[in-house]
Design an enzyme around this catalytic site. Structure first.
Site, PDB file in Angstrom:
ATOM      1  N   ARG A  19       0.880  -1.159  -0.117  1.00 46.43           N
ATOM      2  CA  ARG A  19       0.040   0.028   0.125  1.00 46.43           C
ATOM      3  C   ARG A  19       0.757   1.331  -0.076  1.00 46.43           C
ATOM      4  O   ARG A  19       1.964   1.333   0.594  1.00 46.43           O
ATOM      5  CB  ARG A  19      -1.130   0.125   1.235  1.00 46.43           C
ATOM      6  CG  ARG A  19      -2.256  -0.803   1.272  1.00 46.43           C
ATOM      7  CD  ARG A  19      -3.031  -0.156  -0.117  1.00 46.43           C
ATOM      8  NE  ARG A  19      -4.311  -1.186   0.043  1.00 46.43           N
ATOM      9  CZ  ARG A  19      -4.366  -2.078  -1.075  1.00 46.43           C
ATOM     10  NH1 ARG A  19      -3.563  -2.472  -1.737  1.00 46.43           N
ATOM     11  NH2 ARG A  19      -5.629  -2.637  -0.908  1.00 46.43           N
TER      12      ARG A  19
ATOM     13  N   GLU B  10      -4.443   7.520  -5.131  1.00 42.74           N
ATOM     14  CA  GLU B  10      -4.645   6.904  -6.428  1.00 42.74           C
ATOM     15  C   GLU B  10      -5.970   7.323  -7.035  1.00 42.74           C
ATOM     16  O   GLU B  10      -6.820   7.336  -6.173  1.00 42.74           O
ATOM     17  CB  GLU B  10      -4.387   5.211  -6.360  1.00 42.74           C
ATOM     18  CG  GLU B  10      -3.227   5.027  -6.021  1.00 42.74           C
ATOM     19  CD  GLU B  10      -3.152   3.234  -5.637  1.00 42.74           C
ATOM     20  OE1 GLU B  10      -4.024   2.581  -6.097  1.00 42.74           O
ATOM     21  OE2 GLU B  10      -2.056   2.806  -5.373  1.00 42.74           O
TER      22      GLU B  10
ATOM     23  N   HIS C   2      -0.545   0.552  -9.847  1.00 39.83           N
ATOM     24  CA  HIS C   2      -1.265  -0.556  -8.914  1.00 39.83           C
ATOM     25  C   HIS C   2      -1.768  -1.735  -9.641  1.00 39.83           C
ATOM     26  O   HIS C   2      -3.054  -2.106  -9.816  1.00 39.83           O
ATOM     27  CB  HIS C   2      -2.725   0.089  -8.302  1.00 39.83           C
ATOM     28  CG  HIS C   2      -3.084  -0.887  -7.142  1.00 39.83           C
ATOM     29  ND1 HIS C   2      -3.608   0.019  -5.751  1.00 39.83           N
ATOM     30  CD2 HIS C   2      -3.085  -2.024  -6.400  1.00 39.83           C
ATOM     31  CE1 HIS C   2      -4.056  -1.042  -5.044  1.00 39.83           C
ATOM     32  NE2 HIS C   2      -3.650  -1.974  -5.631  1.00 39.83           N
TER      33      HIS C   2
HETATM   34  N1  NAD Z   1      -0.672  -4.359  -5.284  1.00 41.43           N
HETATM   35  C1  NAD Z   1      -1.667  -5.144  -5.146  1.00 41.43           C
HETATM   36  O1  NAD Z   1      -2.489  -4.936  -6.094  1.00 41.43           O
HETATM   37  C2  NAD Z   1      -1.882  -6.009  -3.864  1.00 41.43           C
HETATM   38  C3  NAD Z   1      -2.649  -6.973  -3.881  1.00 41.43           C
HETATM   39  C4  NAD Z   1      -3.080  -7.643  -2.902  1.00 41.43           C
HETATM   40  C5  NAD Z   1      -2.752  -7.357  -1.711  1.00 41.43           C
HETATM   41  N2  NAD Z   1      -2.128  -6.249  -1.524  1.00 41.43           N
HETATM   42  C6  NAD Z   1      -1.775  -5.664  -0.241  1.00 41.43           C
HETATM   43  O2  NAD Z   1      -0.709  -6.306   0.274  1.00 41.43           O
HETATM   44  C7  NAD Z   1      -0.460  -6.284   1.503  1.00 41.43           C
HETATM   45  C8  NAD Z   1      -0.200  -7.658   2.216  1.00 41.43           C
HETATM   46  O3  NAD Z   1      -1.400  -8.470   1.799  1.00 41.43           O
HETATM   47  P1  NAD Z   1      -1.495 -10.054   2.491  1.00 41.43           P
HETATM   48  O4  NAD Z   1      -2.673 -10.709   2.065  1.00 41.43           O
HETATM   49  O5  NAD Z   1      -0.256 -10.510   2.645  1.00 41.43           O
HETATM   50  O6  NAD Z   1      -1.700  -9.869   4.220  1.00 41.43           O
HETATM   51  P2  NAD Z   1      -1.724 -10.644   5.222  1.00 41.43           P
HETATM   52  O7  NAD Z   1      -2.539  -9.968   6.451  1.00 41.43           O
HETATM   53  O8  NAD Z   1      -1.549 -11.793   5.057  1.00 41.43           O
HETATM   54  O9  NAD Z   1      -0.118 -10.204   5.836  1.00 41.43           O
HETATM   55  C9  NAD Z   1       0.173  -9.177   6.508  1.00 41.43           C
HETATM   56  C10 NAD Z   1       1.580  -9.505   7.468  1.00 41.43           C
HETATM   57  O10 NAD Z   1       1.989  -8.361   7.976  1.00 41.43           O
HETATM   58  C11 NAD Z   1       2.102  -8.512   9.391  1.00 41.43           C
HETATM   59  N3  NAD Z   1       2.097  -7.291  10.008  1.00 41.43           N
HETATM   60  C12 NAD Z   1       1.005  -6.601  10.219  1.00 41.43           C
HETATM   61  N4  NAD Z   1       1.159  -5.672  11.054  1.00 41.43           N
HETATM   62  C13 NAD Z   1       2.532  -5.403  11.206  1.00 41.43           C
HETATM   63  C14 NAD Z   1       3.520  -4.597  11.690  1.00 41.43           C
HETATM   64  N5  NAD Z   1       2.784  -3.216  12.420  1.00 41.43           N
HETATM   65  N6  NAD Z   1       4.663  -4.589  11.598  1.00 41.43           N
HETATM   66  C15 NAD Z   1       4.990  -5.764  10.934  1.00 41.43           C
HETATM   67  N7  NAD Z   1       4.168  -6.812  10.492  1.00 41.43           N
HETATM   68  C16 NAD Z   1       3.113  -6.453  10.377  1.00 41.43           C
HETATM   69  C17 NAD Z   1       1.244  -9.577   9.800  1.00 41.43           C
HETATM   70  O11 NAD Z   1       1.485 -10.308  10.928  1.00 41.43           O
HETATM   71  C18 NAD Z   1       1.084 -10.311   8.622  1.00 41.43           C
HETATM   72  O12 NAD Z   1       1.931 -11.785   8.733  1.00 41.43           O
HETATM   73  C19 NAD Z   1      -1.503  -5.650   1.954  1.00 41.43           C
HETATM   74  O13 NAD Z   1      -1.304  -4.252   2.294  1.00 41.43           O
HETATM   75  C20 NAD Z   1      -2.531  -5.830   0.919  1.00 41.43           C
HETATM   76  O14 NAD Z   1      -3.487  -4.732   0.770  1.00 41.43           O
HETATM   77  C21 NAD Z   1      -1.576  -5.543  -2.729  1.00 41.43           C
HETATM   78  O1  3PG Z   2      -6.031  -5.086  -2.037  1.00 42.36           O
HETATM   79  C1  3PG Z   2      -5.880  -5.626  -3.067  1.00 42.36           C
HETATM   80  O2  3PG Z   2      -6.844  -6.716  -3.155  1.00 42.36           O
HETATM   81  C2  3PG Z   2      -5.000  -5.029  -4.072  1.00 42.36           C
HETATM   82  O3  3PG Z   2      -4.379  -3.902  -3.800  1.00 42.36           O
HETATM   83  C3  3PG Z   2      -5.794  -5.036  -5.534  1.00 42.36           C
HETATM   84  O4  3PG Z   2      -6.521  -4.006  -5.646  1.00 42.36           O
HETATM   85  P1  3PG Z   2      -7.482  -3.764  -6.885  1.00 42.36           P
HETATM   86  O5  3PG Z   2      -8.654  -4.956  -6.811  1.00 42.36           O
HETATM   87  O6  3PG Z   2      -8.047  -2.327  -6.794  1.00 42.36           O
HETATM   88  O7  3PG Z   2      -6.525  -3.918  -8.070  1.00 42.36           O
END
Ligand code: NAD
Ligand code: 3PG
Length: 529
Positions: free
Chosen positions: A232, A261, A279
């Site tokens: 994020r 965004e 993104h």
């Molecule tokens: N760019 C994209 O399109 C995209 C797609 C999917 C997910 N994401 C983002 O990716 C990130 C991770 O997603 P995920 O499904 O792996 O999440 P998740 O909840 O499975 O993993 C997050 C991890 O972070 C750790 N954590 C939480 N707070 C913390 C802190 N303060 N310090 C250190 N560690 C901490 C948790 O223990 C956990 O293991 C999220 O921000 C999600 O929104 C982005």
């Molecule tokens: O949190 C998510 O699932 C990802 O950041 C993807 O976001 P999007 O669905 O807008 O691509």
């Protein structure tokens, strides 16, 4: 009959729309356009979004019929879950739909950053054959620090393993032994910053993580480090990163996400060492198909009043098949309890006895609470806001389970203590292969009646002639008795009449019966709606 309205505020895969099918009035709106989005929410039963639609308190207030917000993806930072919960709106996401895509995109950005893929590509297409300028680095034997070793962080670790990297991670919520199983050494944030050649961020955006990597942290890294953010925007402070790269304190970055965004003018865009994508982490056909179908299924379940395993603001996990028939029973018992009590209890016990107690039955407590408050508050009561209603009214709620039960039956009891110390209880069973529901106990009196649409209970002193009086008064008002049971503690002691009738008994008729039989209490409950 009007079909439930599902508002799709961002692109949803064809497969997701197909799951919704023809049973819903599916409408589309651009959720990022506030002027269109807010008015479109009136009359909407379900809302489906991705990350570009802000589902804040204002949006939730603009949708008085809303029952479920579905996020076709993982991150929920664009949804005010607290406001939704207060309004009784379920929030669901598709927690594993796009994690593979996000992990693969992370690896793409790590490699692109290491080998200057995007910069060299642009230069060559612009007519420049430059080789030495775009000399990169290998991953082999480098240290990769993963901040947040959750679902995506772990997939990234697996995928990087064959590149011969040393993996370290900062995640204070994970056991070191679990990380070690994955070949990852857990370290402090300071160690991660000091040791890493690549730092990749996979944290949720939260109060603790916003700006986690700021100016101070970027002064504690190797000047050769490259930072990747597919989590994020805002977790790495953009301005601090800009300065660090500009001043040669950081070698480069691969960034997929931004604090605001859409964005087309980030300071990072002017730096040749930074590779960016808009993104795109979840933007694959596979991830969108999975996200679309998962949330469409959840929306159907939620609008059918069923429990949704992916709901994030409902306690309890998936509901076992054996427990499902207990949901309407527990809810009815809650409503009968409130009718009998005539007030809100100070303490409520929801007891579940029998074989079903071997499952996770927390959802039965929610269903009972839903029933307890259904006829008490104006707003609709759901699995989501029922615990909040109890908390707001200072009701202590406890779930008690036991595998032992009389007659091998599954028994659910709602028992409450009222302000004056009196105890009110009602129990029901599920019996037989068809899981028929019966009320089997009221205030300690054993009985066996079906919880039909209209029930009445009269507590009085046991004596002859009472049944006749009740029958006469109901007959005078044209109310047909479907069943009547009399239970008593001892001959001439206290007794209870339980009645099921074909039409609702008006309050003044209940009072007349209670008056003529000298009842301690007379209560009726309508379970029809
Ligand atoms: N760019 C994209 O399109 C995209 C797609 C999917 C997910 N994401 C983002 O990716 C990130 C991770 O997603 P995920 O499904 O792996 O999440 P998740 O909840 O499975 O993993 C997050 C991890 O972070 C750790 N954590 C939480 N707070 C913390 C802190 N303060 N310090 C250190 N560690 C901490 C948790 O223990 C956990 O293991 C999220 O921000 C999600 O929104 C982005
Ligand atoms: O949190 C998510 O699932 C990802 O950041 C993807 O976001 P999007 O669905 O807008 O691509």
């Amino acid at each position: 009959m009007n079909k439930p309205v599902v508002l799709v505020a961002e692109e949803l895969s064809e497969a997701g729309l197909a799951v919704l099918g023809a049973d819903f009035d599916v409408r589309h709106v651009d959720g990022a356009d506030r002027a269109q989005f807010l008015p479109a929410l009136a009359g909407v039963d379900a809302l489906i979004v991705r990350s570009a639609t802000q589902v804040d308190a204002e949006a939730i207030a603009a949708a008085p019929k809303l029952r479920v917000v579905a996020r076709a993806g993982v991150g929920l930072d664009n949804v005010d879950v607290e406001a939704a919960t207060k309004a009784g709106v379920m929030v669901v996401n598709a927690p594993t739909s796009n994690i593979t895509s996000a992990a693969e995109h992370t690896v793409a950005l790590i490699l692109a950053s290491a080998r200057n893929v995007a910069q060299a590509h642009s230069a060559l297409k612009g007519g420049e054959w430059k080789r030495s300028k775009y000399t990169g680095v290998e991953l082999d034997e480098k240290v990769v620090a993963i901040l947040g070793l959750g679902k995506i962080g772990q997939l990234v670790a697996q995928r990087l393993q064959p590149f011969g990297v040393e993996l370290i991670a900062y995640d204070p919520y994970l056991q070191p032994a679990r990380a070690a199983q994955m070949g990852v050494r857990l370290v402090s944030l300071e160690e991660a910053l000091a040791e890493a050649d690549f730092i990749t961020v996979h944290l949720p955006k939260s109060k603790e993580t916003i700006g986690l990597i700021g100016d101070k942290e970027l002064r504690a890294v190797k000047p050769t480090v490259r930072l990747i953010n597919v989590a994020r925007g805002g977790i790495i402070d953009e301005n601090a990163l800009y300065s660090a790269i500009k001043e040669g304190r950081v070698a480069g970055a691969g960034i997929d996400v931004f604090p605001k965004e859409p964005v087309t003018d980030s300071p990072l865009f002017e730096l040749d060492q930074v590779v960016v994508t808009p993104h795109l982490g979840a933007s694959t056909h596979e991830a969108q198909e999975k996200a679309g179908t998962q949330v469409a299924r959840s929306v159907k379940l939620a609008l059918a009043g069923e429990f949704v395993p992916d709901a994030v603001n409902v306690q309890g996990g998936a509901v076992a098949e054996d427990v499902k028939p207990g949901l309407p029973l527990a809810e009815k018992l809650g409503r009968v309890f409130t009718a009998l009590a005539g007030e809100v209890a100070t303490r409520l016990d929801v007891e579940v006895r029998g074989e079903i107690a071997a499952h996770d039955v927390r959802v039965l407590e929610l269903a009972a609470l839903k029933g307890v408050f259904a006829d008490v508050v104006e707003d609709s009561v759901t699995y989501v806001n029922a615990p909040l209603l109890a908390k707001d009214r200072g009701v202590t709620v406890e779930l008690v389970t036991s595998p032992e039960s009389p007659d091998w039956r599954n028994v659910v009891t709602v028992r409450g203590v009222l302000a004056d110390g009196r105890t009110v209880s009602v129990s029901g069973t599920l019996s037989g292969p068809r899981q028929i529901t019966k009320i089997v106990e009221v205030n300690g009196y054993q009985m066996e009646i079906e919880p039909t649409d209209h029930l009445s209970f009269f507590a009085y002193s046991d004596r002859p002639g009472v049944v006749g009086i009740v029958g006469r008064i109901l007959g005078d008002h044209g109310i047909n008795i479907a069943s009547m049971q009399v239970s008593r503690d001892v001959k001439g002691g206290k007794a209870l009449i339980a009645l099921t009738v074909d039409t609702a008994i008006p309050a003044d008729v209940v009072d007349q019966i209670a008056g003529e039989i000298g009842a301690d209490s007379g209560r009726s409950v309508d379970l029809a709606d």
